[in-house]
Motif scaffolding. Sequence first.
Motif, mmCIF file in Angstrom:
data_model
loop_
_atom_site.group_PDB
_atom_site.id
_atom_site.type_symbol
_atom_site.label_atom_id
_atom_site.label_comp_id
_atom_site.label_asym_id
_atom_site.label_seq_id
_atom_site.Cartn_x
_atom_site.Cartn_y
_atom_site.Cartn_z
ATOM 1 N N GLY A 1 61.400 33.280 66.590
ATOM 2 C CA GLY A 1 62.043 34.503 67.058
ATOM 3 C C GLY A 1 61.865 35.691 66.151
ATOM 4 O O GLY A 1 62.163 36.815 66.534
ATOM 5 N N GLY A 2 61.368 35.491 64.950
ATOM 6 C CA GLY A 2 61.184 36.606 64.028
ATOM 7 C C GLY A 2 60.222 36.261 62.907
ATOM 8 O O GLY A 2 60.459 36.557 61.741
ATOM 9 N N ALA A 3 59.109 35.627 63.256
ATOM 10 C CA ALA A 3 58.135 35.186 62.252
ATOM 11 C C ALA A 3 57.378 36.368 61.661
ATOM 12 O O ALA A 3 57.270 37.431 62.274
ATOM 13 C CB ALA A 3 57.158 34.189 62.871
ATOM 14 N N LEU B 1 62.581 28.597 73.096
ATOM 15 C CA LEU B 1 62.564 30.012 73.460
ATOM 16 C C LEU B 1 61.221 30.642 73.119
ATOM 17 O O LEU B 1 60.663 31.422 73.896
ATOM 18 C CB LEU B 1 63.692 30.770 72.741
ATOM 19 N N ASP B 2 60.686 30.327 71.940
ATOM 20 C CA ASP B 2 59.381 30.863 71.555
ATOM 21 C C ASP B 2 58.281 30.359 72.488
ATOM 22 O O ASP B 2 57.387 31.122 72.893
ATOM 23 C CB ASP B 2 59.054 30.473 70.114
ATOM 24 N N THR C 1 55.053 30.569 67.432
ATOM 25 C CA THR C 1 56.146 31.419 66.947
ATOM 26 C C THR C 1 56.015 32.801 67.575
ATOM 27 O O THR C 1 54.919 33.211 67.964
ATOM 28 C CB THR C 1 56.102 31.573 65.415
ATOM 29 N N THR C 2 57.129 33.511 67.667
ATOM 30 C CA THR C 2 57.089 34.907 68.109
ATOM 31 C C THR C 2 57.544 35.803 66.974
ATOM 32 O O THR C 2 58.230 35.376 66.050
ATOM 33 C CB THR C 2 57.951 35.132 69.362
ATOM 34 N N GLN D 1 52.869 37.033 69.027
ATOM 35 C CA GLN D 1 52.899 35.593 68.798
ATOM 36 C C GLN D 1 51.830 35.139 67.817
ATOM 37 O O GLN D 1 50.850 35.841 67.553
ATOM 38 C CB GLN D 1 52.702 34.844 70.111
ATOM 39 N N GLY D 2 52.026 33.945 67.290
ATOM 40 C CA GLY D 2 51.051 33.285 66.441
ATOM 41 C C GLY D 2 51.426 31.822 66.358
ATOM 42 O O GLY D 2 52.200 31.319 67.175
#
Length: 393
Positions: free
Chosen positions: A109-111, A66-67, A146-147, A137-138
Amino acid sequence: MSRLVLKFGGTSVGSLERIEAVAEQVMALRSLGHQLVVVVSAMAGETNRLVEMAYRLSATPNPRELDMLMATGEQVSMSLLATVLSARGCPARSFTGGQAGIVTSSVHGGAMIENIDTAALEANLAEGAVAIVAGFQGCDAMGEITTLGRGGSDYTAVALAAALAADECQIFTDVDGVYSADPRIVPSAVRHDCIRFTDMLAMAEHGAKVLQYQSVHSAYELNVPLRVLSSFTAGHSTLVTFDHLCPVKPIAGLAGVAQLLITIPSKYLIEFRTNLTELNLQFQLLQEQADDVTLIVCDSDEGKIPLELKQRIRHIIKVFTLSIVGQSAETIRHHAIEALSLQGIAVHQYSLADSRLSLTVDSDDYPQAATLLHEKFVVCDEFIDNAPLLAVS
């Protein structure tokens, strides 16, 4: 020469015409001698489109995949903006979050942003080029994409502004500042020329959409001045400041986020909460009564609730939760509920905690309820000395 970080949201880059308009704004600021880092969101509706495709293929998409999928939305925007700037003679280069040096935790999803290596961006700025960075993102320490969760592009912009020691972080959106209510819903909403961080934090925490809570909190912690402007009209803005002398309206804001009021048998609560947490879905336990439990979940997350969990749900309706925040919350509780009742607006639930009164109404009643409460507690000076803050979450 100032160094600015600009962030343009989904509606600001929602079409090729809008991206060209953003390019004009960027070029105008660059012509004044500013060094610019531009953070962009995905085009309006694109992230939802991508997520919907994933859920059509799988009831439980892999969070990593998903990310990988969602991150492409911002990458389209960054590349298109860099393309049009270069075509118009403005040197520009696009960067994914990872290429911009954004290192995050490993939560898909929540980084959270843990560090930013600014070397690549500094080199780009030293060459006189505009840096275009994909927001939201990163990469973690292992190089996995990751998002950052909802409002992640704002979070990206603030973190970059702090890391680059920018003079200001400017958030461009579809409104020309922070209003006491969503002006698209409440015609009498008033714009603040400036607002204190403490008031903005309260608004964002309880649902004001103009700025995401994590971004405001990060700006407060990192001492980054924030300015909210419109990418559609020039002139007005709102500065979010540490200045305690900043004049503010008696009520800081009213905003709205659609939610789901879910009732499940209490015996399934642990299972339900565990699954929502694993899916990184935000929820609030509202109340427990007899054999039933009532929770609130963000409306946009409805499609992410697995079928096996949906089968546990006894009752579900779409609602808005209007939160009145301030020292006078207890005082205005009766007045708020009575005002809504007199207009035939049913209050499903209310709670009072930490000087916050929350009222849950049907989503169909939201525009009327928002306008009514705005008129009563913002336009009218009856409660001016109590100075509550209003928000809808």
